[in-house]
Design a protein around this motif. Structure first.
Motif, PDB file in Angstrom:
ATOM      1  N   ALA A  21       9.779   6.561  -0.944  1.00  0.00           N
ATOM      2  CA  ALA A  21       8.391   5.938  -0.576  1.00  0.00           C
ATOM      3  C   ALA A  21       8.005   5.014  -1.656  1.00  0.00           C
ATOM      4  O   ALA A  21       7.644   3.723  -1.246  1.00  0.00           O
ATOM      5  CB  ALA A  21       7.591   6.746   0.150  1.00  0.00           C
ATOM      6  N   PHE A  22       7.741   5.477  -2.731  1.00  0.00           N
ATOM      7  CA  PHE A  22       7.218   4.572  -3.739  1.00  0.00           C
ATOM      8  C   PHE A  22       8.180   3.556  -4.131  1.00  0.00           C
ATOM      9  O   PHE A  22       7.433   2.442  -4.221  1.00  0.00           O
ATOM     10  CB  PHE A  22       6.883   5.524  -5.181  1.00  0.00           C
ATOM     11  CG  PHE A  22       5.940   4.844  -6.027  1.00  0.00           C
ATOM     12  CD1 PHE A  22       4.713   4.540  -5.501  1.00  0.00           C
ATOM     13  CD2 PHE A  22       6.414   4.021  -7.075  1.00  0.00           C
ATOM     14  CE1 PHE A  22       3.705   3.787  -6.601  1.00  0.00           C
ATOM     15  CE2 PHE A  22       5.642   3.592  -7.945  1.00  0.00           C
ATOM     16  CZ  PHE A  22       4.493   3.216  -7.536  1.00  0.00           C
ATOM     17  N   SER A  23       9.270   3.703  -4.342  1.00  0.00           N
ATOM     18  CA  SER A  23      10.380   2.717  -4.523  1.00  0.00           C
ATOM     19  C   SER A  23      10.412   1.759  -3.546  1.00  0.00           C
ATOM     20  O   SER A  23      10.447   0.510  -3.861  1.00  0.00           O
ATOM     21  CB  SER A  23      11.547   3.313  -4.684  1.00  0.00           C
ATOM     22  OG  SER A  23      11.654   4.066  -6.049  1.00  0.00           O
ATOM     23  N   TRP A  24      10.107   1.978  -2.143  1.00  0.00           N
ATOM     24  CA  TRP A  24      10.259   1.158  -1.162  1.00  0.00           C
ATOM     25  C   TRP A  24       9.119   0.072  -1.201  1.00  0.00           C
ATOM     26  O   TRP A  24       9.231  -0.988  -1.290  1.00  0.00           O
ATOM     27  CB  TRP A  24      10.507   1.740   0.259  1.00  0.00           C
ATOM     28  CG  TRP A  24      10.321   0.811   1.430  1.00  0.00           C
ATOM     29  CD1 TRP A  24      11.360  -0.037   1.668  1.00  0.00           C
ATOM     30  CD2 TRP A  24       9.159   0.674   2.002  1.00  0.00           C
ATOM     31  NE1 TRP A  24      10.921  -0.606   2.691  1.00  0.00           N
ATOM     32  CE2 TRP A  24       9.681  -0.500   3.167  1.00  0.00           C
ATOM     33  CE3 TRP A  24       7.824   1.227   2.250  1.00  0.00           C
ATOM     34  CZ2 TRP A  24       8.875  -0.782   3.868  1.00  0.00           C
ATOM     35  CZ3 TRP A  24       7.060   0.614   3.249  1.00  0.00           C
ATOM     36  CH2 TRP A  24       7.427  -0.225   4.119  1.00  0.00           C
ATOM     37  N   VAL A  25       7.904   0.839  -1.380  1.00  0.00           N
ATOM     38  CA  VAL A  25       6.795   0.022  -1.414  1.00  0.00           C
ATOM     39  C   VAL A  25       6.534  -1.032  -2.633  1.00  0.00           C
ATOM     40  O   VAL A  25       6.074  -1.912  -2.377  1.00  0.00           O
ATOM     41  CB  VAL A  25       5.202   0.930  -1.037  1.00  0.00           C
ATOM     42  CG1 VAL A  25       4.904   1.566  -2.299  1.00  0.00           C
ATOM     43  CG2 VAL A  25       4.350  -0.088  -0.426  1.00  0.00           C
TER      44      VAL A  25
ATOM     45  N   VAL B 252       0.828  -1.216   0.109  1.00  0.00           N
ATOM     46  CA  VAL B 252      -0.069   0.113   0.149  1.00  0.00           C
ATOM     47  C   VAL B 252       0.864   1.147  -0.129  1.00  0.00           C
ATOM     48  O   VAL B 252       1.949   1.408   0.960  1.00  0.00           O
ATOM     49  CB  VAL B 252      -0.990   0.021   1.273  1.00  0.00           C
ATOM     50  CG1 VAL B 252      -1.805   1.111   1.258  1.00  0.00           C
ATOM     51  CG2 VAL B 252      -1.811  -1.136   1.227  1.00  0.00           C
ATOM     52  N   PHE B 253       0.497   2.137  -0.774  1.00  0.00           N
ATOM     53  CA  PHE B 253       1.089   3.611  -0.986  1.00  0.00           C
ATOM     54  C   PHE B 253       0.207   4.669  -0.660  1.00  0.00           C
ATOM     55  O   PHE B 253      -0.807   4.641  -1.552  1.00  0.00           O
ATOM     56  CB  PHE B 253       1.974   3.875  -2.291  1.00  0.00           C
ATOM     57  CG  PHE B 253       2.466   4.971  -2.575  1.00  0.00           C
ATOM     58  CD1 PHE B 253       3.697   5.343  -2.305  1.00  0.00           C
ATOM     59  CD2 PHE B 253       1.661   6.129  -3.038  1.00  0.00           C
ATOM     60  CE1 PHE B 253       4.293   6.552  -2.288  1.00  0.00           C
ATOM     61  CE2 PHE B 253       2.306   7.390  -3.370  1.00  0.00           C
ATOM     62  CZ  PHE B 253       3.671   7.571  -2.919  1.00  0.00           C
ATOM     63  N   VAL B 254       0.140   5.329   0.248  1.00  0.00           N
ATOM     64  CA  VAL B 254      -0.785   6.405   0.606  1.00  0.00           C
ATOM     65  C   VAL B 254       0.048   7.612   0.619  1.00  0.00           C
ATOM     66  O   VAL B 254       0.854   7.822   1.503  1.00  0.00           O
ATOM     67  CB  VAL B 254      -1.696   6.252   1.736  1.00  0.00           C
ATOM     68  CG1 VAL B 254      -2.681   7.377   1.988  1.00  0.00           C
ATOM     69  CG2 VAL B 254      -2.305   4.930   1.630  1.00  0.00           C
ATOM     70  N   GLU B 255      -0.616   8.696  -0.136  1.00  0.00           N
ATOM     71  CA  GLU B 255      -0.013  10.114  -0.266  1.00  0.00           C
ATOM     72  C   GLU B 255      -1.088  11.027   0.124  1.00  0.00           C
ATOM     73  O   GLU B 255      -2.163  10.911  -0.401  1.00  0.00           O
ATOM     74  CB  GLU B 255       0.372  10.477  -1.410  1.00  0.00           C
ATOM     75  CG  GLU B 255       1.312  11.704  -1.647  1.00  0.00           C
ATOM     76  CD  GLU B 255       1.906  12.041  -2.936  1.00  0.00           C
ATOM     77  OE1 GLU B 255       2.308  12.905  -3.219  1.00  0.00           O
ATOM     78  OE2 GLU B 255       1.511  11.276  -3.844  1.00  0.00           O
TER      79      GLU B 255
ATOM     80  N   THR C 204       7.986  12.180   4.232  1.00  0.00           N
ATOM     81  CA  THR C 204       7.473  13.280   4.191  1.00  0.00           C
ATOM     82  C   THR C 204       7.397  13.577   2.628  1.00  0.00           C
ATOM     83  O   THR C 204       8.015  12.889   1.908  1.00  0.00           O
ATOM     84  CB  THR C 204       8.464  14.358   4.789  1.00  0.00           C
ATOM     85  OG1 THR C 204       9.810  14.102   4.352  1.00  0.00           O
ATOM     86  CG2 THR C 204       8.601  14.332   6.413  1.00  0.00           C
ATOM     87  N   PRO C 205       6.748  14.629   2.187  1.00  0.00           N
ATOM     88  CA  PRO C 205       6.242  14.764   0.682  1.00  0.00           C
ATOM     89  C   PRO C 205       7.649  14.673  -0.072  1.00  0.00           C
ATOM     90  O   PRO C 205       7.738  14.213  -1.230  1.00  0.00           O
ATOM     91  CB  PRO C 205       5.687  16.100   0.604  1.00  0.00           C
ATOM     92  CG  PRO C 205       4.791  16.367   1.881  1.00  0.00           C
ATOM     93  CD  PRO C 205       6.043  15.644   3.091  1.00  0.00           C
ATOM     94  N   ASP C 206       8.968  15.430   0.598  1.00  0.00           N
ATOM     95  CA  ASP C 206      10.280  15.320  -0.179  1.00  0.00           C
ATOM     96  C   ASP C 206      10.584  13.991  -0.435  1.00  0.00           C
ATOM     97  O   ASP C 206      11.777  13.701  -1.229  1.00  0.00           O
ATOM     98  CB  ASP C 206      11.169  16.423   0.355  1.00  0.00           C
ATOM     99  CG  ASP C 206      11.608  15.916   1.665  1.00  0.00           C
ATOM    100  OD1 ASP C 206      10.647  15.795   2.609  1.00  0.00           O
ATOM    101  OD2 ASP C 206      12.553  16.179   2.303  1.00  0.00           O
TER     102      ASP C 206
ATOM    103  N   VAL D  18       3.768  -0.979   3.648  1.00  0.00           N
ATOM    104  CA  VAL D  18       2.746   0.070   3.636  1.00  0.00           C
ATOM    105  C   VAL D  18       3.810   1.330   3.861  1.00  0.00           C
ATOM    106  O   VAL D  18       4.211   1.638   4.838  1.00  0.00           O
ATOM    107  CB  VAL D  18       1.777   0.171   5.059  1.00  0.00           C
ATOM    108  CG1 VAL D  18       0.854   1.420   4.967  1.00  0.00           C
ATOM    109  CG2 VAL D  18       0.944  -1.156   4.880  1.00  0.00           C
ATOM    110  N   ALA D  19       3.464   2.186   2.998  1.00  0.00           N
ATOM    111  CA  ALA D  19       4.309   3.571   2.889  1.00  0.00           C
ATOM    112  C   ALA D  19       3.170   4.682   2.793  1.00  0.00           C
ATOM    113  O   ALA D  19       2.070   4.576   2.309  1.00  0.00           O
ATOM    114  CB  ALA D  19       5.078   3.832   1.653  1.00  0.00           C
ATOM    115  N   VAL D  20       3.325   5.473   3.880  1.00  0.00           N
ATOM    116  CA  VAL D  20       2.415   6.980   3.771  1.00  0.00           C
ATOM    117  C   VAL D  20       3.343   8.056   3.891  1.00  0.00           C
ATOM    118  O   VAL D  20       4.246   8.165   4.450  1.00  0.00           O
ATOM    119  CB  VAL D  20       1.666   6.751   5.418  1.00  0.00           C
ATOM    120  CG1 VAL D  20       0.871   7.866   5.540  1.00  0.00           C
ATOM    121  CG2 VAL D  20       0.876   5.261   5.433  1.00  0.00           C
ATOM    122  N   VAL D  21       3.005   8.722   2.762  1.00  0.00           N
ATOM    123  CA  VAL D  21       3.429  10.133   2.632  1.00  0.00           C
ATOM    124  C   VAL D  21       2.591  11.052   2.879  1.00  0.00           C
ATOM    125  O   VAL D  21       1.503  11.318   2.402  1.00  0.00           O
ATOM    126  CB  VAL D  21       4.023  10.201   0.979  1.00  0.00           C
ATOM    127  CG1 VAL D  21       4.520  11.524   1.002  1.00  0.00           C
ATOM    128  CG2 VAL D  21       4.885   9.138   0.825  1.00  0.00           C
TER     129      VAL D  21
END
Length: 125
Positions: free
Chosen positions: A115-119, A44-47, A108-110, A79-82
């Motif tokens: 985050a996306f690469s990790w998830v 899961v990737f949530v921004e 964080t947004p930067d 699960v990555a949350v930005v």
């Protein structure tokens, strides 16, 4: 506002902003159910951006639909949350502590790309 993002088949990737509505929750659940039907693990990737509320009237219906997921928690991988708001990152860390068998990370947004690469893992798009 909700936007489904392009991602590998076993990743649900979503961008959410401002008020979280019942329609947004339904869209997320529909996508999640489809991915779970096709894959043993789902990531899961949530921004999030400027979350300022949730449509409370939609929660009973959402909980009824989400409750069966508690029996499938071990099917969640990374699960990555930005989040641009510290309270969301803190809430995610609390959730992570309650579900130690799911690999959570907050960003964080930067750090969005990281985050996306990790998830997404080795098959990142």
């Amino acid at each position: 506002m909700i936007e489904m993002l392009q991602s590998p088949d076993d990743v649900i990737a979503v961008r959410i902003g401002h008020k979280i509505t019942g329609d947004a929750l339904d869209e997320i659940m529909t996508r999640l159910e489809r991915i779970m039907a096709e894959h043993d693990k789902v990531h899961v990737f949530v921004e999030t951006h400027a979350i300022d509320g949730i449509e409370l009237s939609s929660l009973p219906m959402h909980w009824a639909r989400a409750l069966p997921l508690f029996g499938k928690l071990r099917r969640f991988g990374r699960v990555a949350v930005v989040a641009d708001q510290a309270w969301i990152r803190a809430s995610t860390r609390i959730e992570s502590a309650m579900l130690p068998f799911i690999s959570y990370r907050t960003f964080t947004p930067d750090q969005r790309g990281e985050a996306f690469s990790w998830v997404a893992g080795p098959h990142a798009v």
